[in-house]
Write an enzyme that holds these catalytic residues in place. Structure first.
Site, PDB file in Angstrom:
ATOM      1  N   LYS A 162      26.755 -35.045  33.175  1.00 41.58           N
ATOM      2  CA  LYS A 162      28.054 -34.836  32.523  1.00 41.58           C
ATOM      3  C   LYS A 162      28.538 -36.127  31.847  1.00 41.58           C
ATOM      4  O   LYS A 162      28.902 -36.140  30.664  1.00 41.58           O
ATOM      5  CB  LYS A 162      29.055 -34.367  33.577  1.00 41.58           C
ATOM      6  CG  LYS A 162      30.487 -34.364  33.131  1.00 41.58           C
ATOM      7  CD  LYS A 162      30.770 -33.280  32.130  1.00 41.58           C
ATOM      8  CE  LYS A 162      32.141 -33.448  31.541  1.00 41.58           C
ATOM      9  NZ  LYS A 162      32.750 -32.263  31.091  1.00 41.58           N
TER      10      LYS A 162
ATOM     11  N   LYS B 206      38.331 -41.045  29.091  1.00 39.68           N
ATOM     12  CA  LYS B 206      38.300 -41.162  30.554  1.00 39.68           C
ATOM     13  C   LYS B 206      36.860 -41.309  31.058  1.00 39.68           C
ATOM     14  O   LYS B 206      36.569 -42.150  31.899  1.00 39.68           O
ATOM     15  CB  LYS B 206      38.945 -39.881  31.114  1.00 39.68           C
ATOM     16  CG  LYS B 206      38.761 -39.625  32.575  1.00 39.68           C
ATOM     17  CD  LYS B 206      39.547 -38.397  33.016  1.00 39.68           C
ATOM     18  CE  LYS B 206      38.855 -37.074  32.756  1.00 39.68           C
ATOM     19  NZ  LYS B 206      37.758 -36.751  33.659  1.00 39.68           N
TER      20      LYS B 206
ATOM     21  N   CYS C 155      38.845 -36.160  27.728  1.00 34.92           N
ATOM     22  CA  CYS C 155      37.537 -36.361  28.373  1.00 34.92           C
ATOM     23  C   CYS C 155      36.792 -37.620  27.933  1.00 34.92           C
ATOM     24  O   CYS C 155      36.441 -38.450  28.770  1.00 34.92           O
ATOM     25  CB  CYS C 155      36.666 -35.136  28.117  1.00 34.92           C
ATOM     26  SG  CYS C 155      37.469 -33.626  28.656  1.00 34.92           S
TER      27      CYS C 155
HETATM   28  C1  UGA Z   1      34.207 -32.858  25.080  1.00 31.33           C
HETATM   29  C2  UGA Z   1      32.737 -32.397  25.054  1.00 31.33           C
HETATM   30  O1  UGA Z   1      32.347 -32.036  23.720  1.00 31.33           O
HETATM   31  C3  UGA Z   1      32.546 -31.183  25.980  1.00 31.33           C
HETATM   32  O2  UGA Z   1      31.161 -30.834  26.011  1.00 31.33           O
HETATM   33  C4  UGA Z   1      33.023 -31.548  27.377  1.00 31.33           C
HETATM   34  O3  UGA Z   1      32.924 -30.444  28.263  1.00 31.33           O
HETATM   35  C5  UGA Z   1      34.482 -31.984  27.311  1.00 31.33           C
HETATM   36  O4  UGA Z   1      34.597 -33.125  26.411  1.00 31.33           O
HETATM   37  C6  UGA Z   1      34.898 -32.373  28.718  1.00 31.33           C
HETATM   38  O5  UGA Z   1      34.356 -33.353  29.249  1.00 31.33           O
HETATM   39  O6  UGA Z   1      35.663 -31.623  29.331  1.00 31.33           O
HETATM   40  P1  UGA Z   1      36.483 -32.035  23.915  1.00 31.33           P
HETATM   41  O7  UGA Z   1      37.139 -33.193  24.602  1.00 31.33           O
HETATM   42  O8  UGA Z   1      37.143 -30.713  23.924  1.00 31.33           O
HETATM   43  O9  UGA Z   1      35.000 -31.802  24.525  1.00 31.33           O
HETATM   44  O10 UGA Z   1      36.331 -32.486  22.404  1.00 31.33           O
HETATM   45  P2  UGA Z   1      35.150 -32.604  21.325  1.00 31.33           P
HETATM   46  O11 UGA Z   1      35.137 -31.425  20.471  1.00 31.33           O
HETATM   47  O12 UGA Z   1      33.891 -33.029  21.951  1.00 31.33           O
HETATM   48  O13 UGA Z   1      35.725 -33.842  20.461  1.00 31.33           O
HETATM   49  C7  UGA Z   1      35.942 -35.117  21.086  1.00 31.33           C
HETATM   50  C8  UGA Z   1      36.498 -36.100  20.093  1.00 31.33           C
HETATM   51  O14 UGA Z   1      35.515 -36.500  19.147  1.00 31.33           O
HETATM   52  C9  UGA Z   1      37.663 -35.555  19.270  1.00 31.33           C
HETATM   53  O15 UGA Z   1      38.637 -36.555  19.137  1.00 31.33           O
HETATM   54  C10 UGA Z   1      37.029 -35.211  17.937  1.00 31.33           C
HETATM   55  O16 UGA Z   1      37.917 -35.234  16.858  1.00 31.33           O
HETATM   56  C11 UGA Z   1      36.000 -36.335  17.833  1.00 31.33           C
HETATM   57  N1  UGA Z   1      34.871 -35.990  16.934  1.00 31.33           N
HETATM   58  C12 UGA Z   1      33.987 -35.029  17.297  1.00 31.33           C
HETATM   59  C13 UGA Z   1      34.728 -36.670  15.745  1.00 31.33           C
HETATM   60  O17 UGA Z   1      35.542 -37.559  15.387  1.00 31.33           O
HETATM   61  N2  UGA Z   1      33.664 -36.360  14.944  1.00 31.33           N
HETATM   62  C14 UGA Z   1      32.763 -35.407  15.280  1.00 31.33           C
HETATM   63  O18 UGA Z   1      31.814 -35.179  14.497  1.00 31.33           O
HETATM   64  C15 UGA Z   1      32.931 -34.719  16.477  1.00 31.33           C
END
Ligand code: UGA
Length: 426
Positions: A200, A259, A256
């Site tokens: 994870k 942290k 997530c």
């Molecule tokens: C993330 C992981 O993707 C999940 O697999 C995991 O279960 C989750 O954390 C967790 O640990 O509970 P999440 O926090 O919902 O999910 O968000 P993401 O969609 O992964 O995006 C994370 C950050 O990266 C956001 O700020 C998003 O804007 C940024 N991001 C993502 C980018 O700037 N560029 C990208 O191409 C993708």
């Protein structure tokens, strides 16, 4: 059909409870927050999640999904008990798992013989084994089953996981837990408790690193006057690298990545291992957020100071502002004496944000743009792409837009005489 108890009605608990009900099980989900539980029993979802409310309501009505404030009620007849509790950061960066130990002590006598305790919370390596020892019920099993759902896609990801990781000391039990979520046994990977826990953290840190990497490459594109879109397409077409998580932006945030990356580096340091790449990723992310502040300021003069901020959540599709790059950018702008007028489709009041008098939330993106000296698009909501730059042009004081997500149609905004600044775009 099994009886299932889910402890914790946050993103993970609600998605898990709903999907297990959908898969034909009888689910009771508990949470200490009475108001939240009442709301859920009335069929209202307290979080923004596509489709989840609809499906949750369906099973509430059928009666195979219920919410309660009593952990004991959720556990007492359950064949499987899922722990979906939050593990927030502590001052030293490690995850606080106290609530998991408290709950284990509370429920240990109530679990029925043969029941399986499934730890879904993100926990430091070694925690599941310790929880098993504290439970100390030799007639029950304990497995680790980290969750990989994304906020905003909780139902979809829980229904269609690309892998199911089970950390266990009993292969047969691990397979049974896997079957709760899928009939495709190939998706189920069984490992030790510690490997499952590490998978994870290692996954989230890798994804964060990928985003920071492309943000660094976008900065290089700006220095060489070339376009990140072509670079992303070319690099992402290598199947070993993949196209996902290569969208440049204001840095990663949410409940997530920040942290978990921090907890991983501290955990590693505590056992004498230096995770230099993850540490550099955390530092780079700070720099990327700040570079957006610099871009915004570069379009202001000594007599102009009003910034229209479009988007406050950490990404589109959620109402979550925890560790949102947008919020940090706004805080920095305010610290520097600027005035911010913001709009976000899911954040309708700024009262909890503690921003002070020079910050205001309005009811539409157009209203935010009135008399703005610069517009900053910080979250990739569809509403912002649909704005007509000609309409916006009549409202603003200066035609300048910082597109921190490369979300807008650059040609249209330049065509409407806007000074357009993207990320790694020429
Ligand atoms: C993330 C992981 O993707 C999940 O697999 C995991 O279960 C989750 O954390 C967790 O640990 O509970 P999440 O926090 O919902 O999910 O968000 P993401 O969609 O992964 O995006 C994370 C950050 O990266 C956001 O700020 C998003 O804007 C940024 N991001 C993502 C980018 O700037 N560029 C990208 O191409 C993708």
């Amino acid at each position: 059909m099994y009886r299932i108890g889910v402890i914790g009605a946050g993103f993970v608990g609600l998605a898990t409870a709903t999907v297990l009900a959908e898969r034909g099980h009888e689910v009771i989900c508990s949470d200490v927050q009475e108001k939240r539980v009442n709301q859920l029993n009335d069929g209202q979802l307290p979080i923004v999640e596509d489709e989840l409310e609809e499906v949750m309501r369906k099973f509430l009505k059928i009666g195979t999904l219920r919410f309660t404030t009593s952990n004991l009620l959720a556990v007492s007849s359950a064949d499987y008990v899922f722990l979906c509790l939050a593990t927030p950061s502590q001052v030293d960066g490690t995850a606080n798992v106290d609530v998991l130990y408290d709950v284990i002590k509370e429920i240990r006598e109530q679990m029925k013989p043969g029941a399986v305790l499934v730890v879904k919370s993100t926990v430091p390596i070694g925690t599941t084994r310790k929880l098993r020892d504290v439970l100390s019920r030799f007639d029950c099993s304990v497995v680790s089953n980290p969750e990989f759902l994304r906020e905003g896609r909780a139902l979809f990801d829980s229904r269609s996981p690309d892998r199911i990781i089970i950390g266990a000391d009993n292969l047969a039990i691990a397979r049974e837990v896997g079957k709760l979520f899928t009939s495709n046994t190939e998706l189920v990977q069984v490992s030790s408790y510690e490997s499952a826990e590490l998978i994870k953290y290692a996954s989230n840190a890798f994804l964060a690193m990928k985003v920071s990497y492309i943000n660094d490459i976008a900065a290089l594109c700006e220095a060489f006057d070339t376009d990140i879109a072509a670079v992303v397409q070319g690099v992402g077409s290598d199947t070993r690298i993949g196209r996902e998580f290569l969208n440049p932006g204001p840095g990663w945030g949410g409940s997530c990545f920040p942290k978990d990356t921090l907890a991983l580096t501290v955990m590693a340091e505590n056992v004498g291992v230096k995770l230099e790449l993850v540490e550099a990723t955390i530092r780079a992310n700070e720099r990327h957020r700040y570079s957006i502040v610099e871009k915004i300021k570069s379009r202001l003069t000594s007599t102009s100071s009003r910034v229209a901020v479009l988007g406050l959540t950490f990404k589109a599709g959620t109402s979550d502002v925890r560790e949102s790059p947008s919020i940090e950018i706004v805080q920095e702008l305010i610290r520097q004496g600027l005035e911010v007028v913001a709009f976000d489709p899911t954040v309708r009041t700024g009262s909890d944000l503690g921003m002070g008098k020079t910050f205001r939330i309005v009811d539409s993106p157009l209203e935010a743009c009135i008399s703005a000296d610069v517009i900053a698009v910080l979250t990739e909501w569809d509403d912002f792409r649909l704005l007509d730059p000609n309409d916006v042009g009549h409202l603003v004081r200066h035609r300048a837009v910082i597109d921190a997500r490369n979300h807008l149609d650059q040609d249209a905004w330049v065509g409407a005489d806007f000074d357009y600044v993207g990320v790694g775009r020429i």
